[in-house]
Design a protein around this motif. Structure first.
Motif, PDB file in Angstrom:
ATOM      1  N   GLN A  26     -10.169  10.207 -16.238  1.00 32.45           N
ATOM      2  CA  GLN A  26     -10.038   9.361 -15.049  1.00 32.45           C
ATOM      3  C   GLN A  26     -10.338  10.169 -13.777  1.00 32.45           C
ATOM      4  OE1 GLN A  26      -9.688   6.183 -15.711  1.00 32.45           O
ATOM      5  NE2 GLN A  26     -10.072   5.797 -13.530  1.00 32.45           N
ATOM      6  N   LYS A  29     -13.979  10.836 -13.418  1.00 34.02           N
ATOM      7  CA  LYS A  29     -14.656   9.646 -12.900  1.00 34.02           C
ATOM      8  C   LYS A  29     -14.546   9.602 -11.377  1.00 34.02           C
ATOM      9  CE  LYS A  29     -14.797   4.618 -13.514  1.00 34.02           C
ATOM     10  NZ  LYS A  29     -14.160   3.477 -14.174  1.00 34.02           N
ATOM     11  N   GLU A  66     -25.337   5.461 -14.031  1.00 32.26           N
ATOM     12  CA  GLU A  66     -25.222   4.694 -15.266  1.00 32.26           C
ATOM     13  C   GLU A  66     -24.896   5.604 -16.445  1.00 32.26           C
ATOM     14  OE1 GLU A  66     -28.375   1.672 -16.842  1.00 32.26           O
ATOM     15  OE2 GLU A  66     -27.610   1.141 -14.839  1.00 32.26           O
ATOM     16  N   THR A  69     -21.320   6.765 -16.104  1.00 31.73           N
ATOM     17  CA  THR A  69     -20.430   5.645 -16.394  1.00 31.73           C
ATOM     18  C   THR A  69     -20.365   5.378 -17.892  1.00 31.73           C
ATOM     19  OG1 THR A  69     -21.065   4.689 -14.273  1.00 31.73           O
ATOM     20  CG2 THR A  69     -19.919   3.240 -15.811  1.00 31.73           C
ATOM     21  N   THR A  70     -21.521   5.311 -18.524  1.00 35.36           N
ATOM     22  CA  THR A  70     -21.566   5.048 -19.962  1.00 35.36           C
ATOM     23  C   THR A  70     -20.829   6.137 -20.744  1.00 35.36           C
ATOM     24  OG1 THR A  70     -23.745   4.085 -19.593  1.00 35.36           O
ATOM     25  CG2 THR A  70     -23.120   4.469 -21.873  1.00 35.36           C
ATOM     26  N   GLU A  73     -17.174   5.665 -20.329  1.00 30.81           N
ATOM     27  CA  GLU A  73     -16.698   4.519 -21.106  1.00 30.81           C
ATOM     28  C   GLU A  73     -16.604   4.848 -22.584  1.00 30.81           C
ATOM     29  OE1 GLU A  73     -19.171   1.222 -20.053  1.00 30.81           O
ATOM     30  OE2 GLU A  73     -18.016   0.840 -18.219  1.00 30.81           O
ATOM     31  N   GLN A  74     -17.657   5.520 -23.079  1.00 25.42           N
ATOM     32  CA  GLN A  74     -17.671   5.856 -24.507  1.00 25.42           C
ATOM     33  C   GLN A  74     -16.550   6.817 -24.856  1.00 25.42           C
ATOM     34  OE1 GLN A  74     -21.644   7.145 -25.327  1.00 25.42           O
ATOM     35  NE2 GLN A  74     -22.352   5.038 -25.706  1.00 25.42           N
ATOM     36  N   ASN A  76     -13.822   7.273 -23.185  1.00 28.90           N
ATOM     37  CA  ASN A  76     -12.552   6.568 -23.032  1.00 28.90           C
ATOM     38  C   ASN A  76     -12.214   5.774 -24.297  1.00 28.90           C
ATOM     39  OD1 ASN A  76     -10.319   5.894 -21.266  1.00 28.90           O
ATOM     40  ND2 ASN A  76     -11.106   3.792 -21.364  1.00 28.90           N
ATOM     41  N   GLU A  77     -13.220   5.083 -24.788  1.00 30.85           N
ATOM     42  CA  GLU A  77     -13.044   4.296 -26.010  1.00 30.85           C
ATOM     43  C   GLU A  77     -12.638   5.195 -27.172  1.00 30.85           C
ATOM     44  OE1 GLU A  77     -16.184   1.530 -28.015  1.00 30.85           O
ATOM     45  OE2 GLU A  77     -15.935   0.949 -25.906  1.00 30.85           O
TER      46      GLU A  77
END
Ligand code: 2NL
Length: 344
Positions: A26, A29, A66, A69-70, A73-74, A76-77
């Motif tokens: 976080q 980011k 992008e 961000t991707t 996200e990945q 994080n998942e």
């Protein structure tokens, strides 16, 4: 600026790949994409670029944003999934482990014996009745042919609350009360189980409080042979069809004649052993034909009505049936004792 952006992307992706913590992810980011983040910082310099360069760099900046961000996200998942996996493993329930045993209770042995005896007599047409444990001198003694100063009262010395009120010494007062209540029909066929009290010193065979079941059958033409037939059936049902009974003369103030009933010893089949003390017989209960005085006092003409009565101690019956050698076992509530009879 192009190099700057490419370096920024490389750096960010590396950091994202290295972290294993959602909170840290976080802050990465925020550090790169936030309002005061590095990417925003680089883009602030766009104003200095030429018209031709601007869209190229803009496009690059977008693809960098992008990509980061991707990646976040990945990651994080992935981290969330790993956290869930770990939680599931940690909190897993092994359904193959043996369960905790449930300790089910059950009726007390005494309750079961009393209910078994009740059922036998209900099956022969008797009604079950109960009465007070605090009794009057009249119903406990007088109405049963035990006038004041009668020597038989000594045998049943008890706990007095007042001169006239006492803890009942037998369940007979329930029967005396029932005879009075049924004065119109003058037909009584009943048993009465319940607690009784005597001033006794407790030992293996005595208790100041114990249980009694008495029975009474009063009507026209009730005979001693009726008594014998009912008690014979009762003994065989409770102790086994191969049991014999015998009646011996005895004395009770409320019956005349009075008898003591024995059953043939199951251990030696009447041969004589230590259980029956060599006699081949075991005493089970007392009985007799209701004394004319008891009938008269309840309002029944002894020339027209007759009856038989009996009394037994379910503790004694259970002790004989299950080989229990101390009456105190019934009252001390030792679970190890009680448990043995849950399936009796
Ligand atoms: C025993 C003997 C007995 C009775 C109880 C009785 C009651 C009425 C009238 C006449 Cl209302 N008799 N009861 C009769 C004989 C014996 O008990 O050894 N009990 C443990």
């Amino acid at each position: 600026m192009k190099e700057q952006l490419e370096l920024l992307e490389k750096e960010a992706i590396e950091k994202i790949e290295q972290t294993a913590d959602i909170k840290e992810l976080q802050s990465i980011k925020v550090a790169y994409l936030g309002k005061k983040g590095s990417l925003t910082g680089v883009l602030r310099g766009m104003g200095k670029l030429s018209k031709e360069e601007r869209p190229v760099i803009g496009e690059l900046a977008n693809s960098v944003r992008e990509a980061i961000t991707t990646a976040i996200e990945q990651k994080n998942e992935g981290l969330e999934h790993a956290a869930l996996e770990e939680k599931l493993t940690d909190e897993a329930i092994d359904v193959t482990l043996p369960g905790r045993p449930v300790h089910a209770g059950g009726p007390h042995l005494l309750t079961k014996i009393v209910e078994e005896i009740e059922d036998l007599f209900i099956g022969m047409g008797f009604e079950v009745r109960e009465g007070p444990e605090v009794e009057t001198d009249y119903f406990n003694f007088e109405a049963l042919n035990l006038p004041k100063d009668h020597p038989a009262r000594d045998m049943q010395d008890t706990f007095y609350l007042t001169n006239e009120l006492l803890l009942r010494t037998h369940t007979s007062p329930v029967q005396a009360r029932t005879m009075q209540a049924y004065e119109d029909s003058k037909s009584v066929k009943m048993i009465c189980p319940g607690k009784v009290y005597r001033r006794d010193t407790d030992d293996a065979t005595h208790s100041h409080q114990f249980t009694q079941i008495e029975g009474l059958y009063v009507d026209k033409h009730v005979k001693m042979s009726d008594l014998k037939g009912i008690l014979d059936t009762f003994a065989k049902k409770l102790f086994g069809e191969d049991r014999e009974i015998r009646l011996r003369p005895s004395f009770f103030p409320f019956t005349e004649p009075s008898v003591e009933m024995d059953i043939s010893c199951k251990v030696c089949n009447g041969e004589g052993c230590s259980v029956c003390k060599g006699t081949g017989w075991i005493e089970i209960l007392g009985a007799g034909m209701v004394h004319p005085n008891v009938l008269s006092m309840a309002g029944y003409d002894p020339k027209v009505y007759s009856g038989f009565a009996f009394g037994m101690g379910p503790e004694r019956i259970a002790m004989l049936k299950y080989g229990i050698n101390d009456i105190r076992q019934f009252y001390t509530n030792d679970i190890r004792f009680l448990k043995q009879f849950h399936n009796a």
